[in-house]
Scaffold this active site. Structure first.
Site, short mmCIF file in Angstrom:
data_model
loop_
_atom_site.label_atom_id
_atom_site.label_comp_id
_atom_site.label_asym_id
_atom_site.label_seq_id
_atom_site.Cartn_x
_atom_site.Cartn_y
_atom_site.Cartn_z
N ASN A 77 33.23 43.51 44.88
CA ASN A 77 32.44 42.51 45.51
C ASN A 77 32.46 41.57 46.61
O ASN A 77 31.52 41.38 46.97
CB ASN A 77 33.14 41.01 44.47
N HIS A 163 33.29 33.45 32.67
CA HIS A 163 34.64 33.52 33.52
C HIS A 163 35.99 32.40 32.63
O HIS A 163 35.79 31.63 32.38
CB HIS A 163 34.93 32.86 34.77
N GLU A 209 27.14 30.19 34.04
CA GLU A 209 27.26 31.43 35.95
C GLU A 209 25.53 31.47 36.24
O GLU A 209 25.19 31.42 35.12
CB GLU A 209 28.14 32.56 35.69
N SER A 213 29.43 38.40 35.81
CA SER A 213 29.89 39.79 36.60
C SER A 213 30.01 40.81 35.98
O SER A 213 30.74 42.01 36.29
CB SER A 213 31.30 38.99 37.37
N ASP A 238 28.27 27.95 38.36
CA ASP A 238 29.53 29.06 38.79
C ASP A 238 28.52 30.55 39.79
O ASP A 238 28.65 30.91 38.94
CB ASP A 238 31.18 29.59 37.70
N HIS A 241 29.46 34.94 42.03
CA HIS A 241 29.25 36.16 42.30
C HIS A 241 27.20 36.15 42.85
O HIS A 241 26.46 37.04 43.15
CB HIS A 241 28.86 36.99 40.89
N LYS A 269 33.93 36.78 47.26
CA LYS A 269 33.04 38.19 46.90
C LYS A 269 32.28 38.06 48.55
O LYS A 269 32.71 38.80 49.04
CB LYS A 269 32.12 37.27 45.81
C1 LIG Z 1 32.84 34.34 37.72
C2 LIG Z 1 33.87 33.53 38.57
N1 LIG Z 1 34.41 32.89 39.13
C3 LIG Z 1 35.14 32.61 39.34
C4 LIG Z 1 36.20 33.29 40.60
C5 LIG Z 1 37.50 32.96 40.67
O1 LIG Z 1 37.17 33.67 42.02
P1 LIG Z 1 38.47 33.86 43.04
O2 LIG Z 1 38.51 35.44 42.58
O3 LIG Z 1 37.78 33.16 44.58
O4 LIG Z 1 40.07 33.36 42.40
C6 LIG Z 1 35.81 34.56 40.08
C7 LIG Z 1 36.42 36.18 40.26
O5 LIG Z 1 36.94 36.71 39.70
C8 LIG Z 1 34.97 35.19 38.95
O6 LIG Z 1 33.99 36.36 38.57
#
Ligand SMILES: Cc1ncc(COP(=O)(O)O)c(C=O)c1O
Length: 422
Positions: A77, A163, A209, A213, A238, A241, A269
């Site tokens: 990412n 997520h 989100e 992702s 969130d 991405h 990311k």
């Molecule tokens: C949509 C989403 N939120 C949160 C996270 C978590 O982020 P981090 O990798 O900083 O723990 C991810 C990562 O995998 C994600 O894809």
């Protein structure tokens, strides 16, 4: 552990808890087993550490056969390639020299460094939010955000494809959970109305989100926010991405939508490093600071990571063209896949999700790509719903010319009939 089949040999006399773990692992079908992957092809030693460029003598070249060339990364990412940007690396390096590697304590004890405060302020200004707080990871930030706005008296309404970290937050908060159909404000409204009729006293929280992702899709965020405002429900978005890539100047899709209560973002990311933040107004920010155990009882974000994130933000601000050309390229890849009879991957961002249906079909596609020198991962349940296994292709700045042609050739003809797109 035996390397060949990933099974774990039982010890002579095992306590029951180990027997239970073994039985649960034994229940996993082969196509559902996870492997730790690197950019090394499957035949190469798993997770062989890459020697730094120019390094000599780190390995015994006589004893080990030359490793095959690494796979071209269509999986990570690091959308803008900032993990290797010289200015980002230099900023992290100087902070490392000045502050050391770790913060040594939580933010409220002695872990706060000037770079943390600078980064929080710079992000708040960039995003147009009053307050930003840093966290060591996005997972933790999401957990903190949900726990700050929900408790056992709350109904959380979450997009069906939210997520895992947000779901972990819902569980930790003790709130009830209902899911609305993916990116569907009408379904969210139906649930909001039902709850307000049946339990008018319930507190509400809505989670979504801005760029999913595993789908590549984005919601009608302004509609969701307006709906939440009408029903008095805070909305947590969130932007993991989307930040750096989507929205004006890469500020994400929640930018300019005042009715979003909390924005969550990660540096893991497009920012190319690690760590995360929550952004909101002064009230929400203060509430997080005063109440969040996930903020208070954890060692502060490593100062070099904070400095790297600050430098990455600077790069994103001075070079908005990087995101624009990445999105243009993403559009060209979607067009080309569609022209080759694949269902057009949803969305407009750099994540292209190719639905294949069965786990076996997704794994076979991953292997075909790998044979052609490309790493793109098969995503299988439980990460995605049953029967929707897919190949996740991720574009980033700096992919070599000819990558799309290589991909199309490796994919081969689109499956017939094409799998239905939700
Ligand atoms: C949509 C989403 N939120 C949160 C996270 C978590 O982020 P981090 O990798 O900083 O723990 C991810 C990562 O995998 C994600 O894809």
């Amino acid at each position: 552990m035996s390397g060949a089949d990933d099974t774990i040999e039982p010890a002579a006399a095992e306590p029951p808890w180990r027997q239970q773990l073994r039985a649960a692992l034994g229940d996993l079908p082969a196509v559902r087993r996870r492997r730790l992957r690197s950019l090394a092809p499957a035949g190469a030693a798993a997770l062989q550490p890459a020697a730094p460029e120019g390094a000599t003598g780190a390995r015994d070249e006589e004893a080990s056969p030359p490793s095959p060339s690494p796979l071209l990364d269509l999986a990570s990412n690091d959308y803008l390639g900032l993990s290797r940007d010289p200015s980002v690396l230099a900023a992290a390096g100087s902070e490392l020299a000045a502050s050391g590697l770790g913060a040594g304590a939580s933010r409220l004890v002695s872990g706060t460094r000037p770079v943390h405060l600078q980064l929080e302020e710079a992000l708040a200004t960039w995003l147009g939010r009053e307050r930003v707080l840093l966290f060591p990871s996005g997972f933790q930030a999401n957990l903190a955000a949900v726990c700050a706005l929900a408790d056992r008296h709350t109904l959380v309404l979450a997009d069906r494809l939210i997520h895992h970290s947000l779901l972990a937050g819902v569980r930790a908060s003790g709130a009830r959970l209902k899911r609305f159909a993916h990116n569907d404000p009408a379904d969210l409204e139906r649930l909001l109305l039902h709850e307000q009729r049946s339990r008018p006293e319930a507190r509400l929280l809505v989670l979504c989100e801005s760029l999913y992702s595993m789908e590549g899709s984005t919601p009608p965020l302004a509609d969701l926010a307006a709906l939440c405002a009408r029903h008095g429900a805070p909305l947590l978005v969130d932007e993991a991405h989307a930040l750096g890539v989507l929205g004006p100047g890469g500020r994400g899709l929640a930018h300019g939508i005042a009715d979003v209560a909390i924005v969550s973002g990660t540096f893991g990311k497009a920012f190319g490093s690690g760590g995360a933040f929550l952004a909101g107004d002064a009230l929400v920010g203060d509430w997080l600071l005063q109440s969040s155990g996930a903020f208070r009882y954890t060692t502060a974000l490593a100062p070099p990571l904070a400095a790297g994130a600050l430098a990455a933000l600077g790069r994103i601000q001075v070079d908005p063209h990087a995101a624009i050309s990445l999105l243009a390229r993403s559009g060209r890849w979607r067009d080309a896949l569609e022209a080759a009879d694949w269902p057009r991957p949803p969305g407009e961002g750099p994540i292209l999700s190719l639905r294949l249906g069965s786990d076996a079909a997704a794994l076979a596609a991953q292997q075909r790509l790998e044979a052609a020198g490309l790493l793109a991962l098969a995503i299988r349940p439980p990460t995605v719903p049953e029967g929707t296994a897919r190949l996740r292709l991720v574009l980033r700045s700096g992919l070599p010319a000819g990558t799309l042609e290589k991909l199309l050739e490796a994919l081969g003809p689109a499956p017939l009939p094409p799998p239905a797109c939700r």
